[in-house]
Design an enzyme around this catalytic site. Structure first.
Site, PDB file in Angstrom:
ATOM      1  N   TYR A   1      -8.911  15.299  -7.095  1.00 28.84           N
ATOM      2  CA  TYR A   1      -8.210  14.608  -8.206  1.00 28.84           C
ATOM      3  C   TYR A   1      -7.439  15.638  -8.663  1.00 28.84           C
ATOM      4  O   TYR A   1      -6.279  15.507  -8.997  1.00 28.84           O
ATOM      5  CB  TYR A   1      -9.086  13.858  -9.216  1.00 28.84           C
TER       6      TYR A   1
ATOM      7  N   ASP B   1       0.943  -1.033   0.078  1.00 27.56           N
ATOM      8  CA  ASP B   1       0.044   0.040   0.046  1.00 27.56           C
ATOM      9  C   ASP B   1       0.847   1.325  -0.123  1.00 27.56           C
ATOM     10  O   ASP B   1       1.485   1.550   1.000  1.00 27.56           O
ATOM     11  CB  ASP B   1      -0.864   0.127   1.265  1.00 27.56           C
TER      12      ASP B   1
END
Length: 254
Positions: free
Chosen positions: A144, A54
């Site tokens: 984003y 991760d």
């Protein structure tokens, strides 16, 4: 043999980058969170190794760097590609979503580049995969757009700071690219029209388009390109194109 690290390599653009670079003779460490998909990547070429990790974990940068050095003995290229889609506009974005987008697409590549930079030699390079949403305003971009815009600024900083050491840094900004992450969104008629009817090319982007651009920036041909963003979107972000269909459709008053 040159060695590249590719994040988000278990599918989509990252998978394409890993296999393209390996096909050009590099050794590749591909990272992702899905061990099964990474196993499929590793089966593509004996020059590809993988690590399930991760990226947002505190120890991820050290683990990735150590894995590349232990397996291949050097690092020449870092491709910061891992990302997530389906953002919401500013007023709909909660703090958890904001932290998730910034954590994966800005903090994680920042920390990994920081870890790797000391191992790069002259002639090495970092390529950050950003987005057209970091080049022009994007509807629903929200966190984003903020993350990808920050990654663009990080790109130019690295290019300036470490260019004198022979380390280049560039960004590749894909437009809508046919990947599993995008496939669902293309079922939305509005999203599809915005991209297909405003792109002055006969098709949407393919993974191979982006991977080839990344590979070029890691080649001798790209060795004097530094601090740039190469947009791979068929002209979507740089033109005011509308298709015949769009121009001849019935327009609804705002």
């Amino acid at each position: 043999m040159k060695v590249a690290i590719v994040t988000g390599a278990s599918s989509g653009i990252g998978f394409g980058c890993a296999t393209t670079l390996a096909g050009q003779g590099m050794a590749v460490l591909g990272t992702g969170r899905d061990p099964d998909r990474l196993a499929a990547l590793e089966r593509n070429c004996d020059r590809i190794a993988t690590l399930a990790v991760d990226l947002t974990d505190d120890d991820a940068p050290a683990a990735i760097t150590a894995a590349a050095l232990d397996r291949f003995g050097r690092i020449d290229y870092l491709i910061n590609n891992a990302g997530v889609g389906s953002p919401k506009p500013l007023h709909e974005t909660d703090d958890a979503s904001l932290d998730h987008f910034l954590g994966l697409m800005l903090r994680a590549p920042f920390r990994l580049a920081r870890e790797v930079i000391g191992h790069l030699q002259p002639g090495s390079a970092i390529v950050n995969v950003t987005s057209t949403f970091a080049v022009v305003g994007g509807l629903r971009g929200g966190a984003y757009s903020a993350a990808k815009g920050g990654l663009t600024a990080l790109t130019t900083h690295i290019a300036c700071q470490y260019g004198p050491q022979g380390i280049r840094c560039n960004a590749v900004a894909p437009g809508v690219t046919l990947t599993p992450m995008v496939a669902g969104r293309l079922e939305d008629e509005r999203f599809r029209k915005i991209n297909t009817e405003m792109t002055p090319h006969q098709r949407l982007g393919r993974v191979e388009d982006v991977a080839a651009t990344v590979a070029f920036l890691c080649s001798e041909g790209g060795s004097f390109i530094n601090g740039q963003t190469i947009v791979v979107d068929g002209g979507w972000s740089s033109t005011k194109y509308l298709s015949d269909y769009a121009l001849n459709s019935t327009w609804v008053a705002r």
